[in-house]
Scaffold this active site. Structure first.
Site, short mmCIF file in Angstrom:
data_model
loop_
_atom_site.label_atom_id
_atom_site.label_comp_id
_atom_site.label_asym_id
_atom_site.label_seq_id
_atom_site.Cartn_x
_atom_site.Cartn_y
_atom_site.Cartn_z
N ASP A 1 0.92 -1.46 -0.66
CA ASP A 1 -0.19 0.52 -0.50
C ASP A 1 0.71 1.01 0.03
OD1 ASP A 1 -2.39 1.39 0.23
OD2 ASP A 1 -2.04 1.49 2.11
N SER A 2 0.50 2.52 -0.65
CA SER A 2 1.08 3.10 -0.26
C SER A 2 1.80 4.14 0.85
CB SER A 2 -0.03 4.73 -0.46
OG SER A 2 -1.08 4.49 0.05
N TYR B 1 -0.43 8.69 -2.71
CA TYR B 1 0.50 9.03 -3.98
C TYR B 1 -1.29 8.92 -4.14
CZ TYR B 1 3.19 4.68 -3.19
OH TYR B 1 4.24 4.02 -3.02
N GLY B 2 -2.08 8.98 -3.78
CA GLY B 2 -3.83 9.75 -4.28
C GLY B 2 -3.78 11.03 -4.82
N CYS C 1 -4.17 -1.28 -1.94
CA CYS C 1 -3.74 0.57 -2.48
C CYS C 1 -4.56 0.64 -3.36
CB CYS C 1 -2.87 0.87 -2.36
SG CYS C 1 -2.92 2.52 -2.84
N THR D 1 -5.58 3.88 -5.33
CA THR D 1 -4.81 4.08 -5.99
C THR D 1 -4.66 3.83 -7.03
OG1 THR D 1 -5.37 5.59 -4.59
CG2 THR D 1 -3.17 6.62 -6.41
N GLU E 1 -6.54 9.52 9.93
CA GLU E 1 -4.70 9.15 10.18
C GLU E 1 -5.05 10.50 11.66
OE1 GLU E 1 -2.21 9.04 7.64
OE2 GLU E 1 -2.86 7.47 6.49
N CYS F 1 -10.55 3.29 -1.27
CA CYS F 1 -9.81 2.88 -0.46
C CYS F 1 -9.90 2.68 0.71
CB CYS F 1 -9.77 4.69 -0.78
SG CYS F 1 -8.36 5.57 0.10
N HIS G 1 -8.62 3.62 3.32
CA HIS G 1 -9.09 4.28 4.57
C HIS G 1 -10.22 3.96 5.48
CE1 HIS G 1 -4.77 5.42 4.48
NE2 HIS G 1 -5.14 6.93 5.75
N1 DGL Z 1 -3.82 4.23 0.03
C1 DGL Z 1 -4.63 4.55 -0.79
C2 DGL Z 1 -5.74 4.39 -1.37
O1 DGL Z 1 -6.17 3.06 -1.47
C3 DGL Z 1 -4.64 6.00 0.54
C4 DGL Z 1 -3.79 6.84 0.72
C5 DGL Z 1 -3.18 8.10 -0.05
O2 DGL Z 1 -3.43 8.56 -1.19
O3 DGL Z 1 -1.96 7.39 -0.84
O4 DGL Z 1 -5.76 4.81 -2.41
#
Ligand code: DGL
Length: 271
Positions: free
Chosen positions: A10-11, A42-43, A73, A75, A152, A186, A188
């Protein structure tokens, strides 16, 4: 049977929500998790950067002789799935296809709302996957960039005033317009599920993309004869590109228990 580990990435730490699902559906598997905590989010980044980061992570994971790679992730699954598949040399699973399939199955009227990061929404990934399955579906999407920092920073409970205000800002425009299914696209967003469900209303089905991917991967790995024959609980090892100040607390929020394996920092730029 195959006792090699499964790679999950994941990011950042959001993908721990997928580890939590894997603990239920694949409890005997060893897992190697990489979270790009030094370069998250990353988003909000461009596609070239996301693809370059994803390639580096795949090279890193291949060093563990993983038998499959799960892209937790939303993204990366949206922007770089093909890049990861081309490089991985093992089966790759992303969150988009499984979530789209589940949403089409659950949706009574074919009116589906996708919630994700800006890069995910921009990619149109979920929309394409849904339209392939149901060309008549009405697909709407909303980027929710503030959901990640809210989670977060501990603003995620159903009665959190700040989270509630932001969620209404994103969701109100989709109320009473016929949406019957929402994809939490996503990492989160499952943490915000009670809040999102409360606003969207009881009649709207919610699809957790990470959980759908975990289910799909479990079935597919079994069909491919790639499951472990271990009887004890699998080991989990975690790698990150940076130790954030509140790493342990945040990991606990996303995983809903404390980390059970060792955590090591790695220089991902080397890969
Ligand atoms: N893990 C990213 C997602 O599921 C969310 C956090 C990010 O923007 O990196 O898209």
């Amino acid at each position: 049977m195959d006792n090699r580990p499964i790679g999950v990435f994941d990011s950042g730490l959001g993908g721990l929500t997928v580890i939590r699902e894997l603990e239920h559906v694949l409890p005997h598997e060893n897992l190697i998790y990489f979270g790009d905590t030094g370069r998250v989010p990353y988003g909000t980044k461009g596609n070239d950067t996301i693809m370059k980061y994803a390639e580096q992570i795949v090279r890193f994971l291949r060093g563990f002789d993983v038998k499959a790679i799960l892209i937790a992730c939303g993204t990366v699954s949206s922007v770089a799935f093909d890049v990861v598949s081309a490089l991985a040399e093992v089966p790759v699973y992303g969150v988009v296809e499984p979530a789209a399939r589940s949403a089409v199955e659950k949706s009574s009227q074919g009116d589906i709302l996708i919630l994700g990061t800006s890069a995910t929404v921009r990619s149109g990934s979920y929309e394409k996957a849904i339209k392939r399955l149901n060309p008549d579906a009405v697909v709407r999407s909303g980027a929710c960039p503030l959901f990640v920092p809210l989670v977060e920073n501990d603003h995620f409970s159903k009665d959190d005033v700040l989270a509630d205000m932001v969620a209404h800002e994103y969701l109100d425009t989709f109320l009473n317009r016929g949406v019957d299914t929402v994809i939490l696209g996503c990492t989160h967003y499952p943490i915000l599920r009670p809040l999102i469900a409360g606003i969207m209303g009881e009649s709207v089905a919610l699809v957790d993309a990470g959980s759908e991917m975990a289910d799909t991967a479990a079935v597919s790995l079994e069909v491919r004869g790639l499951l472990s024959d271990r009887k004890d609980i699998g080991k989990q090892n975690f790698y990150v590109s940076d130790y954030s100040e509140d790493f342990t607390r945040l990991a606990g929020v996303l995983l809903e228990h404390s980390l059970a394996g060792y955590v090591e920092k790695t220089d991902i730029e080397k890969y």
